[in-house]
Scaffold this active site. Structure first.
Site, PDB file in Angstrom:
ATOM      1  N   GLN A  23      40.277  43.175  38.588  1.00 45.44           N
ATOM      2  CA  GLN A  23      40.353  43.238  40.046  1.00 45.44           C
ATOM      3  C   GLN A  23      41.619  42.653  40.667  1.00 45.44           C
ATOM      4  O   GLN A  23      41.743  42.640  41.902  1.00 45.44           O
ATOM      5  CB  GLN A  23      39.105  42.604  40.706  1.00 45.44           C
ATOM      6  CG  GLN A  23      37.805  43.270  40.277  1.00 45.44           C
ATOM      7  CD  GLN A  23      36.656  43.036  41.228  1.00 45.44           C
ATOM      8  OE1 GLN A  23      36.836  42.984  42.443  1.00 45.44           O
ATOM      9  NE2 GLN A  23      35.464  42.897  40.684  1.00 45.44           N
ATOM     10  N   ASP A  24      42.559  42.178  39.875  1.00 40.95           N
ATOM     11  CA  ASP A  24      43.841  41.741  40.443  1.00 40.95           C
ATOM     12  C   ASP A  24      44.967  41.955  39.434  1.00 40.95           C
ATOM     13  O   ASP A  24      45.754  41.049  39.149  1.00 40.95           O
ATOM     14  CB  ASP A  24      43.780  40.273  40.865  1.00 40.95           C
ATOM     15  CG  ASP A  24      44.989  39.865  41.722  1.00 40.95           C
ATOM     16  OD1 ASP A  24      45.660  40.767  42.269  1.00 40.95           O
ATOM     17  OD2 ASP A  24      45.264  38.659  41.833  1.00 40.95           O
ATOM     18  N   LEU A  25      45.038  43.165  38.919  1.00 42.00           N
ATOM     19  CA  LEU A  25      46.095  43.488  37.962  1.00 42.00           C
ATOM     20  C   LEU A  25      47.428  43.649  38.696  1.00 42.00           C
ATOM     21  O   LEU A  25      47.513  44.313  39.721  1.00 42.00           O
ATOM     22  CB  LEU A  25      45.753  44.779  37.220  1.00 42.00           C
ATOM     23  CG  LEU A  25      44.575  44.691  36.251  1.00 42.00           C
ATOM     24  CD1 LEU A  25      44.170  46.074  35.766  1.00 42.00           C
ATOM     25  CD2 LEU A  25      44.915  43.783  35.076  1.00 42.00           C
ATOM     26  N   THR A  74      45.845  42.403  44.828  1.00 39.84           N
ATOM     27  CA  THR A  74      47.189  42.401  45.395  1.00 39.84           C
ATOM     28  C   THR A  74      47.452  43.772  45.998  1.00 39.84           C
ATOM     29  O   THR A  74      47.388  44.784  45.295  1.00 39.84           O
ATOM     30  CB  THR A  74      48.229  42.086  44.306  1.00 39.84           C
ATOM     31  OG1 THR A  74      47.925  40.799  43.746  1.00 39.84           O
ATOM     32  CG2 THR A  74      49.639  42.073  44.876  1.00 39.84           C
TER      33      THR A  74
END
Length: 200
Positions: A23-25, A74
């Site tokens: 969920q935040d690659l 992001t």
């Protein structure tokens, strides 16, 4: 950057196989053990603070495609679902990886630079409307072909569908073999290897 893709697909599959989505690659969350141009043999996927279960650990049932989850991730690399505040699944991580690879190959993404009071809405619209062919336009022809297949797969995935990690890795493996004849930076020491990956 193509030698980065196969190990990242291994890492994200490992995370998914344990029932979690990242969920935040983003590029900052992908580390390697190489320093000062040293040979890279191991990659790390870090910052799992936002990682969430996408299936029930007891029943194995997949989460529902619901809304009102808030924006997690992001903005530059987050998936369409994430930008819309919807639940994220494996599809979201695959879309984020796609945006990372496009960013590294081209140095930018189509929604970068959008400013003003309508920025959030316009960025979301840009992500929803972008076509796979447009994303890969301007990239080296051999790499663009593999990335096009990746993009088409990422956009076609159903919310609860398992990504075809194996086929994606094979696509980039073949492309890497073709590109090593013209770009030695694509080579791993001793030939084409599958680097080890770790979650941190």
């Amino acid at each position: 950057m193509i030698w980065l893709i196969v190990p990242q697909l291994h890492l994200i599959q490992l995370l998914h196989d344990h029932g979690y989505t990242h969920q935040d690659l983003k590029p900052e969350n992908i580390l390697s053990d190489g320093q000062n141009n040293a040979i890279v043999s191991r990659f790390y996927l870090i910052d799992l603070a936002s990682a969430t279960l996408y299936r029930d650990p007891k029943t194995g049932s997949h989460i529902q495609h619901t809304t009102a989850h808030g924006i997690v991730g992001t903005r530059r690399y987050m998936s369409i679902d994430a930008y819309g505040g919807r639940a994220q699944s494996r599809r979201s991580d695959i879309q984020s990886l796609l945006y990372i690879f496009i960013y590294l190959a081209k140095g930018g993404l189509p929604w970068q630079g959008i400013q003003g009071s309508e920025r959030e809405r316009l960025t979301c619209n840009a992500k929803e409307q972008v076509q796979a062919e447009g994303l890969v336009r301007g990239i080296d022809e051999q790499l663009a072909g593999a990335l096009l297949g990746f993009a088409q797969h990422a956009f076609a995935l159903r919310f609860d569908e398992r990504p075809d990690y194996e086929d994606l890795r094979q696509r980039f493996g073949v492309t890497l073999e073709m590109m090593t004849d013209t770009d030695e930076r694509c080579l791993w020491p001793g030939g084409l290897l599958t680097p080890e990956g770790c979650l941190r």
